[in-house]
Design a protein around this motif. Structure first.
Motif, PDB file in Angstrom:
ATOM      1  N   GLY A  17       0.802  -1.221   0.000  1.00  0.00           N
ATOM      2  CA  GLY A  17       0.000   0.000   0.000  1.00  0.00           C
ATOM      3  C   GLY A  17       0.830   1.263   0.000  1.00  0.00           C
ATOM      4  N   ALA A  18       2.070   1.170  -0.484  1.00  0.00           N
ATOM      5  CA  ALA A  18       2.945   2.344  -0.537  1.00  0.00           C
ATOM      6  C   ALA A  18       2.319   3.527  -1.288  1.00  0.00           C
ATOM      7  CB  ALA A  18       4.288   1.965  -1.170  1.00  0.00           C
ATOM      8  N   PRO A  19       1.571   3.304  -2.391  1.00  0.00           N
ATOM      9  CA  PRO A  19       0.963   4.444  -3.076  1.00  0.00           C
ATOM     10  C   PRO A  19       0.019   5.254  -2.200  1.00  0.00           C
ATOM     11  CG  PRO A  19       0.987   2.540  -4.534  1.00  0.00           C
ATOM     12  CD  PRO A  19       1.400   2.060  -3.171  1.00  0.00           C
ATOM     13  N   TYR A  20      -0.638   4.607  -1.248  1.00  0.00           N
ATOM     14  CA  TYR A  20      -1.485   5.364  -0.313  1.00  0.00           C
ATOM     15  C   TYR A  20      -0.627   6.351   0.486  1.00  0.00           C
ATOM     16  CZ  TYR A  20      -5.127   1.780  -1.040  1.00  0.00           C
ATOM     17  OH  TYR A  20      -6.060   0.937  -1.577  1.00  0.00           O
ATOM     18  N   ALA A  21       0.496   5.874   0.972  1.00  0.00           N
ATOM     19  CA  ALA A  21       1.373   6.718   1.785  1.00  0.00           C
ATOM     20  C   ALA A  21       1.904   7.900   0.990  1.00  0.00           C
ATOM     21  CB  ALA A  21       2.531   5.889   2.337  1.00  0.00           C
ATOM     22  N   LEU A  22       2.345   7.643  -0.226  1.00  0.00           N
ATOM     23  CA  LEU A  22       2.899   8.716  -1.052  1.00  0.00           C
ATOM     24  C   LEU A  22       1.838   9.764  -1.380  1.00  0.00           C
ATOM     25  CD1 LEU A  22       5.114   6.578  -3.449  1.00  0.00           C
ATOM     26  CD2 LEU A  22       5.905   8.070  -1.596  1.00  0.00           C
ATOM     27  N   SER A  23       0.641   9.308  -1.713  1.00  0.00           N
ATOM     28  CA  SER A  23      -0.441  10.242  -2.012  1.00  0.00           C
ATOM     29  C   SER A  23      -0.809  11.061  -0.785  1.00  0.00           C
ATOM     30  CB  SER A  23      -1.658   9.466  -2.526  1.00  0.00           C
ATOM     31  OG  SER A  23      -2.736  10.337  -2.801  1.00  0.00           O
ATOM     32  N   LEU A  24      -0.779  10.425   0.393  1.00  0.00           N
ATOM     33  CA  LEU A  24      -1.116  11.132   1.632  1.00  0.00           C
ATOM     34  C   LEU A  24      -0.055  12.175   1.977  1.00  0.00           C
ATOM     35  CD1 LEU A  24      -2.958  11.500   4.058  1.00  0.00           C
ATOM     36  CD2 LEU A  24      -1.766   9.590   5.169  1.00  0.00           C
ATOM     37  N   ILE A  25       1.210  11.823   1.834  1.00  0.00           N
ATOM     38  CA  ILE A  25       2.284  12.800   2.082  1.00  0.00           C
ATOM     39  C   ILE A  25       2.093  14.023   1.198  1.00  0.00           C
ATOM     40  CG2 ILE A  25       4.760  13.250   1.902  1.00  0.00           C
ATOM     41  CD1 ILE A  25       5.177  10.227   2.500  1.00  0.00           C
ATOM     42  N   LYS A  26       1.851  13.801  -0.074  1.00  0.00           N
ATOM     43  CA  LYS A  26       1.656  14.899  -1.025  1.00  0.00           C
ATOM     44  C   LYS A  26       0.457  15.757  -0.640  1.00  0.00           C
ATOM     45  CE  LYS A  26       0.965  15.698  -6.012  1.00  0.00           C
ATOM     46  NZ  LYS A  26       2.168  16.526  -6.250  1.00  0.00           N
ATOM     47  N   ALA A  27      -0.655  15.111  -0.286  1.00  0.00           N
ATOM     48  CA  ALA A  27      -1.868  15.854   0.062  1.00  0.00           C
ATOM     49  C   ALA A  27      -1.674  16.692   1.323  1.00  0.00           C
ATOM     50  CB  ALA A  27      -3.033  14.882   0.250  1.00  0.00           C
ATOM     51  N   LEU A  28      -0.994  16.146   2.312  1.00  0.00           N
ATOM     52  CA  LEU A  28      -0.773  16.880   3.551  1.00  0.00           C
ATOM     53  C   LEU A  28       0.126  18.093   3.339  1.00  0.00           C
ATOM     54  CD1 LEU A  28      -0.298  13.908   6.048  1.00  0.00           C
ATOM     55  CD2 LEU A  28      -2.216  15.517   5.998  1.00  0.00           C
ATOM     56  N   LEU A  29       1.181  17.912   2.572  1.00  0.00           N
ATOM     57  CA  LEU A  29       2.088  19.028   2.308  1.00  0.00           C
ATOM     58  C   LEU A  29       1.409  20.097   1.457  1.00  0.00           C
ATOM     59  CD1 LEU A  29       5.443  17.113   1.690  1.00  0.00           C
ATOM     60  CD2 LEU A  29       4.816  18.459   3.695  1.00  0.00           C
ATOM     61  N   GLU A  30       0.588  19.675   0.500  1.00  0.00           N
ATOM     62  CA  GLU A  30      -0.139  20.642  -0.324  1.00  0.00           C
ATOM     63  C   GLU A  30      -1.200  21.377   0.490  1.00  0.00           C
ATOM     64  OE1 GLU A  30       0.328  18.697  -4.785  1.00  0.00           O
ATOM     65  OE2 GLU A  30      -1.519  18.328  -3.663  1.00  0.00           O
ATOM     66  N   ALA A  31      -1.647  20.752   1.592  1.00  0.00           N
ATOM     67  CA  ALA A  31      -2.586  21.413   2.501  1.00  0.00           C
ATOM     68  C   ALA A  31      -1.860  22.300   3.511  1.00  0.00           C
ATOM     69  CB  ALA A  31      -3.432  20.375   3.234  1.00  0.00           C
ATOM     70  N   ASP A  32      -0.552  22.427   3.351  1.00  0.00           N
ATOM     71  CA  ASP A  32       0.290  23.269   4.206  1.00  0.00           C
ATOM     72  C   ASP A  32       0.335  22.771   5.646  1.00  0.00           C
ATOM     73  OD1 ASP A  32       2.087  25.424   4.331  1.00  0.00           O
ATOM     74  OD2 ASP A  32       0.565  26.738   5.233  1.00  0.00           O
ATOM     75  N   ARG A  33       0.247  21.450   5.819  1.00  0.00           N
ATOM     76  CA  ARG A  33       0.407  20.854   7.133  1.00  0.00           C
ATOM     77  C   ARG A  33       1.838  20.379   7.327  1.00  0.00           C
ATOM     78  NH1 ARG A  33      -4.010  19.602  10.396  1.00  0.00           N
ATOM     79  NH2 ARG A  33      -5.767  20.860   9.690  1.00  0.00           N
ATOM     80  N   GLY A  34       2.360  20.566   8.512  1.00  0.00           N
ATOM     81  CA  GLY A  34       3.642  19.975   8.835  1.00  0.00           C
ATOM     82  C   GLY A  34       3.484  18.467   8.939  1.00  0.00           C
ATOM     83  N   VAL A  35       4.446  17.735   8.406  1.00  0.00           N
ATOM     84  CA  VAL A  35       4.380  16.273   8.419  1.00  0.00           C
ATOM     85  C   VAL A  35       5.626  15.726   9.094  1.00  0.00           C
ATOM     86  CG1 VAL A  35       4.245  14.169   7.031  1.00  0.00           C
ATOM     87  CG2 VAL A  35       3.031  16.231   6.290  1.00  0.00           C
ATOM     88  N   HIS A  36       5.434  14.981  10.182  1.00  0.00           N
ATOM     89  CA  HIS A  36       6.530  14.357  10.907  1.00  0.00           C
ATOM     90  C   HIS A  36       6.563  12.894  10.483  1.00  0.00           C
ATOM     91  CE1 HIS A  36       7.088  17.791  13.769  1.00  0.00           C
ATOM     92  NE2 HIS A  36       5.887  18.058  13.250  1.00  0.00           N
ATOM     93  N   LEU A  37       7.507  12.558   9.636  1.00  0.00           N
ATOM     94  CA  LEU A  37       7.496  11.286   8.907  1.00  0.00           C
ATOM     95  C   LEU A  37       8.499  10.284   9.453  1.00  0.00           C
ATOM     96  CD1 LEU A  37       6.505   9.682   6.361  1.00  0.00           C
ATOM     97  CD2 LEU A  37       8.369  10.804   5.113  1.00  0.00           C
ATOM     98  N   MET A  38       8.021   9.049   9.593  1.00  0.00           N
ATOM     99  CA  MET A  38       8.882   7.920   9.939  1.00  0.00           C
ATOM    100  C   MET A  38       8.589   6.798   8.960  1.00  0.00           C
ATOM    101  SD  MET A  38       8.083   8.146  13.987  1.00  0.00           S
ATOM    102  CE  MET A  38       6.431   8.674  13.562  1.00  0.00           C
ATOM    103  N   ILE A  39       9.631   6.211   8.405  1.00  0.00           N
ATOM    104  CA  ILE A  39       9.489   5.121   7.435  1.00  0.00           C
ATOM    105  C   ILE A  39      10.285   3.931   7.944  1.00  0.00           C
ATOM    106  CG2 ILE A  39       9.819   4.404   5.036  1.00  0.00           C
ATOM    107  CD1 ILE A  39       9.704   7.323   4.218  1.00  0.00           C
ATOM    108  N   SER A  40       9.612   2.813   8.148  1.00  0.00           N
ATOM    109  CA  SER A  40      10.310   1.634   8.658  1.00  0.00           C
ATOM    110  C   SER A  40      11.200   1.022   7.581  1.00  0.00           C
ATOM    111  CB  SER A  40       9.290   0.590   9.138  1.00  0.00           C
ATOM    112  OG  SER A  40       8.621  -0.007   8.036  1.00  0.00           O
ATOM    113  N   ASP A  41      12.116   0.167   8.004  1.00  0.00           N
ATOM    114  CA  ASP A  41      12.997  -0.504   7.045  1.00  0.00           C
ATOM    115  C   ASP A  41      12.182  -1.344   6.058  1.00  0.00           C
ATOM    116  OD1 ASP A  41      15.157   0.607   8.370  1.00  0.00           O
ATOM    117  OD2 ASP A  41      15.567  -1.185   9.569  1.00  0.00           O
TER     118      ASP A  41
END
Length: 210
Positions: A17-41
């Motif tokens: 489900g990686a595409p969900y994560a990428l789309s969400l990151i983009k949407a949050l940043l475009e909404a001008d929200r700060g995003v504190h991101l952690m990506i597991s190995d």
């Protein structure tokens, strides 16, 4: 007002489900929200498999790669390693009030339910629960075992929102992106963030609203 409260903590774990994560990151940043991101190995392995995005472990390089891949500015993107215990998300005194785990592996689901906090993703989720914030878990697994269902049930009782990656079809999707947007739109709505990815039920172009 405490710093970072209106930002969103986002964890990406090793479920499909990686595409969900990428789309969400983009949407949050475009909404001008700060995003504190952690990506597991494991998530980095899945990202490379499902999106051809190769991410290293170094936070600075992750920011640069995501900025190029998603074509968004990353001034409000903060990336942490799994053992960065000095990050804001590790403490209830400074963490954002909202967190999303998308996609959420069943292993992460179990760890959050048990409260082990063995890494920063688990600790950040534990913080949001104990501070009575909004924790949104997006599991992507099928079928669910009784253990998975029990973990979802107990986390729901603890205050988490269980939002499985189950796209609907009533918006007449024409592409894989439409299916991805359906799930991301539901996440954004749970966060109280306006979205234009899909029209709400009853307001689509194919529905007469008087």
């Amino acid at each position: 007002m405490k710093p970072y409260r209106d930002d969103v903590t986002l964890a990406v774990t090793g479920a499909s489900g990686a595409p969900y994560a990428l789309s969400l990151i983009k949407a949050l940043l475009e909404a001008d929200r700060g995003v504190h991101l952690m990506i597991s190995d494991a998530a980095r392995v899945v990202l490379a498999t499902e999106s051809e995005l190769q991410l290293p472990a170094a936070p600075k390089t992750i920011k640069e790669k995501l900025s190029h891949f998603l074509q968004v500015p990353t001034e409000k993107l903060y990336v942490y390693t799994k053992d960065n215990w000095m990050s804001p998300v590790a403490s209830g005194s400074s963490s954002p009030r909202s967190m999303v785990v998308c996609p959420c592996s069943t292993g992460t689901l179990a760890a959050i339910r048990s409260g082990t906090s063995d890494n920063l993703i688990e600790r950040a989720a534990d913080v949001v629960l104990k501070e009575r914030g909004k924790l949104i878990l997006v599991p992507r697994e099928t079928p669910f075992s009784t253990i998975h269902l029990e973990n979802c049930y107990q986390l729901s009782l603890a205050g988490a929102v269980i939002l499985p990656a189950m796209p609907g079809f009533y918006h007449n999707p024409q592409s894989v992106d439409d299916l991805i947007h359906f799930v991301v739109a539901r996440i954004l709505e749970q966060l109280g963030i306006s979205q234009s990815l899909i029209a709400p039920w009853g307001y689509s172009q194919n529905t007469n609203v008087s």
